[in-house]
Design a protein around this motif. Sequence first.
Motif, PDB file in Angstrom:
ATOM      1  N   PRO A  70       0.922  -1.161  -0.052  1.00 47.84           N
ATOM      2  CA  PRO A  70       0.055   0.105  -0.108  1.00 47.84           C
ATOM      3  C   PRO A  70       0.836   1.358  -0.091  1.00 47.84           C
ATOM      4  CG  PRO A  70      -0.763  -1.737   1.702  1.00 47.84           C
ATOM      5  CD  PRO A  70       0.373  -2.259   1.075  1.00 47.84           C
ATOM      6  N   TRP A  71       2.014   1.099   0.356  1.00 46.35           N
ATOM      7  CA  TRP A  71       3.041   2.344   0.211  1.00 46.35           C
ATOM      8  C   TRP A  71       3.690   2.494  -0.883  1.00 46.35           C
ATOM      9  CZ3 TRP A  71       2.063   5.563   4.614  1.00 46.35           C
ATOM     10  CH2 TRP A  71       1.394   4.768   5.648  1.00 46.35           C
TER      11      TRP A  71
ATOM     12  N   THR B 143       9.660   0.696 -22.355  1.00 46.69           N
ATOM     13  CA  THR B 143       8.489   0.844 -21.364  1.00 46.69           C
ATOM     14  C   THR B 143       9.291   0.850 -20.190  1.00 46.69           C
ATOM     15  OG1 THR B 143       7.103  -0.929 -22.278  1.00 46.69           O
ATOM     16  CG2 THR B 143       7.012  -0.475 -19.825  1.00 46.69           C
ATOM     17  N   ALA B 144       8.841   1.873 -19.272  1.00 49.08           N
ATOM     18  CA  ALA B 144       9.548   2.350 -18.213  1.00 49.08           C
ATOM     19  C   ALA B 144       8.821   2.295 -16.655  1.00 49.08           C
ATOM     20  CB  ALA B 144       9.984   3.867 -18.262  1.00 49.08           C
ATOM     21  N   VAL B 145       9.053   1.369 -15.901  1.00 51.36           N
ATOM     22  CA  VAL B 145       8.352   1.289 -14.556  1.00 51.36           C
ATOM     23  C   VAL B 145       8.986   1.891 -13.598  1.00 51.36           C
ATOM     24  CG1 VAL B 145       7.229  -0.401 -13.256  1.00 51.36           C
ATOM     25  CG2 VAL B 145       7.706  -1.069 -15.600  1.00 51.36           C
ATOM     26  N   THR B 146       8.168   2.769 -12.860  1.00 51.71           N
ATOM     27  CA  THR B 146       8.999   3.378 -11.417  1.00 51.71           C
ATOM     28  C   THR B 146       8.177   2.934 -10.448  1.00 51.71           C
ATOM     29  OG1 THR B 146       9.581   5.304 -13.034  1.00 51.71           O
ATOM     30  CG2 THR B 146       9.294   5.614 -10.771  1.00 51.71           C
ATOM     31  N   TYR B 147       9.156   2.908  -9.359  1.00 54.16           N
ATOM     32  CA  TYR B 147       8.545   2.372  -7.964  1.00 54.16           C
ATOM     33  C   TYR B 147       9.061   3.514  -6.902  1.00 54.16           C
ATOM     34  CZ  TYR B 147       7.969  -2.197 -10.017  1.00 54.16           C
ATOM     35  OH  TYR B 147       7.658  -3.305 -10.742  1.00 54.16           O
ATOM     36  N   ARG B 148       8.104   4.257  -6.310  1.00 54.57           N
ATOM     37  CA  ARG B 148       8.388   5.085  -5.168  1.00 54.57           C
ATOM     38  C   ARG B 148       8.016   4.501  -3.810  1.00 54.57           C
ATOM     39  NH1 ARG B 148       6.799   7.830  -9.276  1.00 54.57           N
ATOM     40  NH2 ARG B 148       8.267   9.616 -10.458  1.00 54.57           N
ATOM     41  N   ASN B 149       9.177   4.043  -2.794  1.00 57.61           N
ATOM     42  CA  ASN B 149       8.488   3.434  -1.790  1.00 57.61           C
ATOM     43  C   ASN B 149       8.594   4.634  -0.498  1.00 57.61           C
ATOM     44  OD1 ASN B 149       8.413   2.027   0.606  1.00 57.61           O
ATOM     45  ND2 ASN B 149      10.124   0.838   0.078  1.00 57.61           N
ATOM     46  N   LYS B 150       7.294   4.615  -0.201  1.00 53.16           N
ATOM     47  CA  LYS B 150       6.842   5.438   0.794  1.00 53.16           C
ATOM     48  C   LYS B 150       6.739   5.058   2.322  1.00 53.16           C
ATOM     49  CE  LYS B 150       2.892   6.958  -1.153  1.00 53.16           C
ATOM     50  NZ  LYS B 150       1.741   7.416  -1.358  1.00 53.16           N
ATOM     51  N   ALA B 151       7.127   3.610   2.424  1.00 53.95           N
ATOM     52  CA  ALA B 151       7.166   3.411   3.911  1.00 53.95           C
ATOM     53  C   ALA B 151       8.256   3.572   4.562  1.00 53.95           C
ATOM     54  CB  ALA B 151       7.044   1.712   3.558  1.00 53.95           C
ATOM     55  N   THR B 152       8.176   3.272   5.684  1.00 54.11           N
ATOM     56  CA  THR B 152       9.333   3.383   6.819  1.00 54.11           C
ATOM     57  C   THR B 152       9.573   2.029   7.322  1.00 54.11           C
ATOM     58  OG1 THR B 152       7.570   3.757   8.626  1.00 54.11           O
ATOM     59  CG2 THR B 152       8.587   5.794   7.590  1.00 54.11           C
ATOM     60  N   LEU B 153      10.631   1.746   8.060  1.00 52.81           N
ATOM     61  CA  LEU B 153      11.167   0.448   8.578  1.00 52.81           C
ATOM     62  C   LEU B 153      10.198   0.035   9.915  1.00 52.81           C
ATOM     63  CD1 LEU B 153      15.054   0.300   7.994  1.00 52.81           C
ATOM     64  CD2 LEU B 153      13.240  -1.121   6.949  1.00 52.81           C
ATOM     65  N   ASN B 154       9.345  -0.679   9.885  1.00 53.24           N
ATOM     66  CA  ASN B 154       8.692  -0.972  11.170  1.00 53.24           C
ATOM     67  C   ASN B 154       8.139  -2.267  11.181  1.00 53.24           C
ATOM     68  OD1 ASN B 154       6.028  -0.860   9.700  1.00 53.24           O
ATOM     69  ND2 ASN B 154       6.196   1.363   9.515  1.00 53.24           N
TER      70      ASN B 154
ATOM     71  N   VAL C 251      14.937  -3.924  -5.660  1.00 52.06           N
ATOM     72  CA  VAL C 251      14.891  -3.630  -3.988  1.00 52.06           C
ATOM     73  C   VAL C 251      14.779  -2.347  -4.192  1.00 52.06           C
ATOM     74  CG1 VAL C 251      15.973  -3.950  -1.870  1.00 52.06           C
ATOM     75  CG2 VAL C 251      16.278  -5.753  -3.733  1.00 52.06           C
ATOM     76  N   ILE C 252      13.640  -1.667  -3.445  1.00 51.53           N
ATOM     77  CA  ILE C 252      13.751  -0.289  -3.213  1.00 51.53           C
ATOM     78  C   ILE C 252      13.601   0.044  -1.713  1.00 51.53           C
ATOM     79  CG2 ILE C 252      12.365   1.665  -3.724  1.00 51.53           C
ATOM     80  CD1 ILE C 252      11.773  -1.192  -5.824  1.00 51.53           C
ATOM     81  N   GLU C 253      14.435   0.863  -1.282  1.00 48.49           N
ATOM     82  CA  GLU C 253      14.512   1.204   0.080  1.00 48.49           C
ATOM     83  C   GLU C 253      13.570   2.109   0.417  1.00 48.49           C
ATOM     84  OE1 GLU C 253      16.524  -0.388   2.348  1.00 48.49           O
ATOM     85  OE2 GLU C 253      17.556  -1.297   0.776  1.00 48.49           O
ATOM     86  N   PRO C 254      13.047   2.088   1.770  1.00 52.13           N
ATOM     87  CA  PRO C 254      12.053   3.341   2.242  1.00 52.13           C
ATOM     88  C   PRO C 254      12.424   4.466   1.863  1.00 52.13           C
ATOM     89  CG  PRO C 254      12.515   1.399   3.867  1.00 52.13           C
ATOM     90  CD  PRO C 254      13.407   1.305   2.920  1.00 52.13           C
ATOM     91  N   GLY C 255      11.707   5.181   1.450  1.00 52.06           N
ATOM     92  CA  GLY C 255      11.958   6.571   0.935  1.00 52.06           C
ATOM     93  C   GLY C 255      12.708   6.653  -0.541  1.00 52.06           C
ATOM     94  N   GLY C 256      12.858   5.554  -1.026  1.00 51.20           N
ATOM     95  CA  GLY C 256      13.811   5.503  -2.359  1.00 51.20           C
ATOM     96  C   GLY C 256      12.724   5.404  -3.425  1.00 51.20           C
ATOM     97  N   SER C 257      13.463   5.293  -4.727  1.00 44.12           N
ATOM     98  CA  SER C 257      12.619   5.098  -5.804  1.00 44.12           C
ATOM     99  C   SER C 257      13.790   4.325  -6.665  1.00 44.12           C
ATOM    100  CB  SER C 257      12.296   6.374  -6.570  1.00 44.12           C
ATOM    101  OG  SER C 257      13.217   7.241  -6.968  1.00 44.12           O
ATOM    102  N   ALA C 258      12.926   3.833  -7.546  1.00 38.51           N
ATOM    103  CA  ALA C 258      13.654   3.031  -8.614  1.00 38.51           C
ATOM    104  C   ALA C 258      13.074   3.150 -10.151  1.00 38.51           C
ATOM    105  CB  ALA C 258      14.071   1.482  -8.413  1.00 38.51           C
TER     106      ALA C 258
END
Length: 635
Positions: free
Chosen positions: A474-475, A507-518, A564-571
């Motif tokens: 969801p994030w 085709t470009a696929v973009t991910y943005r991870n808005k999660a935090t480590l919890n 792999v997309i880190e929290p707060g990161g994008s790819a």
Amino acid sequence: MFSIRNRQLVVTVPLPRLPRSGGIRRWVPWIAAAVLAYVLLGVAVFVFVAWPLLTLRGALSTSRRQVVMAAAIRGDVAPARRTLMDAVSALQQFRGRLVWLSPWQAIPGVSAHLRYVRQVSGLGSEGLGFARSLLDDAEPILAPLSPSGFTMAEPQRREILAAVETQLPALQRRWDELGQFRRRVSAVSIAGISTRLQRLHGEILSRLERADTGVRQGLNFLELGLPLLGYPTPHRFLILLQNNAELRPTGGFIGSYALLTVDAGAVTEFTVDDVYRLDSAAKGKLSVAPPQPLRDFNQTSEWFLRDSNWSPHFPDAARQAIWFFHREGGRGNVDSVVALTPTVAADLLAVVGPLTIDGLEVTAETLTDILESQVGREFAVQGLPLADRKAVMGRLAAELLAAMGRVPDRMQLATALARVLQENLEERQLLIFSNLPDVQRGLSLRRWAGEVQSTAGDYLMVVDANLGSLKTDPWIDRSLEYRLRSQDHAGKPCALAATDCRLVAQTAVTYRNKATLNWKTTRYRTYQRLYVPSGATLVQVTGNQYHVTTNNELGKTVFETFLVIEPGGSATITYAYQLPESVRAYVQRVRYELLVQKQPGTPGTSFRGDFVIGDHQFQREVDLRIDRSITEVLP
């Protein structure tokens, strides 16, 4: 003086002869009086003509419709027949009086309004006739409801379902007639009539469109619903409860499953259980090797029911789930498989209202958080064993069914449930597979089967599998950008008819991870598959973190990798590939078509396309809340 000429009323108003010269001002009052009399007579005639419309309005009022519907769900169609008779009588009286307005049609604007009213009133009579025919067809289905409404014994249920089976062809014909009627109303000219009347015409069309959609939805469910409702024989479902907060190819990780048996519309079996209870009993006995990505990126050594939905083509995933269910000790036959996400449950809660489970108020907005908290950590605080941590889901499902039974307006409930099912089937939050060939064909025709579609033109589908990322989906914000060019082998623009012209896609696929480590969210680890037309050739990949492999399955070419997309990161990962010659030939011969299928369980991912084919350029921006088809006829 009044007379009838050519079936029209003619009003002759004699005026005194004007003098040849002088004294004309003496006649002005007479002229004014004559004009005033003409206007007042017109008003009086208009009131006389329009008076039956008051009766018609009363017959079609909201309060009258509510009385009619309340009686109909008790099997009493007499109020509906009386209402239709009143409406028909009032409309006939109105149409018969329209001739009285003929003398005024020479007034500017009146002629256009009279023409419109005559056309619409004629179509109104036709519409009321259609309603009477529809009532005749529905009466055998409604009659057995008397006097208990929707609460009935088995003989009544079977009588109603038998009537539905018998009346389906007639109801299908009525739907066809409704579509034709709607097109005739749409063809009525509104040129020259007032803005208010134009708005009214638009409202009529909107209501007809809603009625057409409602009838179509009802027929869709009736045509497929009889076997699924356990008629004429009981029907047993294996229900896969997929958590789309932990995305998998057909919608989410299978954390729990349910068994549901329906016999002639009545639920005779309903159980919910933790999938790990079934999987654990089979551990070390099946020894089925999992798909390689599960081994490589999720340390999965054995394949069980919980991971059975690895194929994004739901018929294959459903058959795999049935196989695991039986091999792991599941008992009884399985006629159909249903996969659903918490999105469906939330939509059902929005219909029935909040529920109280274990002292907690569960709403459509709080459902997912409460379930994840109860299953993830609250069970330990409450002293429940690990094996019983998902028992709350069974209590929630049972209470949801009970709440539906308490809704007083059964017709409103049925309409709302049909809407929820339709929307979630189209948005692929709800998938159905049936072992009954006729039912499966019907699901496939309506695109409710969760299939990877076959296409002659261009195709695109991104499939993610959350591997060890907890409930992070969801994030994750996803976006999809597509670029298509016609190029020769030197990379220069070209016309499709040129010998060395080809279609090159990016085709470009973009991910943005808005999660935090919890405890619930973390870095996003996804095994990504990009499905494109069979025979496509990969030219270049940028942004990949792991090796990209090319495979062929489900009639598509598939590019696969791990991200792999880190929290707060994008790819962003970008694939450039050449479309096969078959697609280029189809575009040149027919038109350009691109089917973009959404992955089940995902929200409305954004899609942006930029297309340049020969000298023709166009763009499209859509959300992938549902599958999207993009078409363009080339010059």
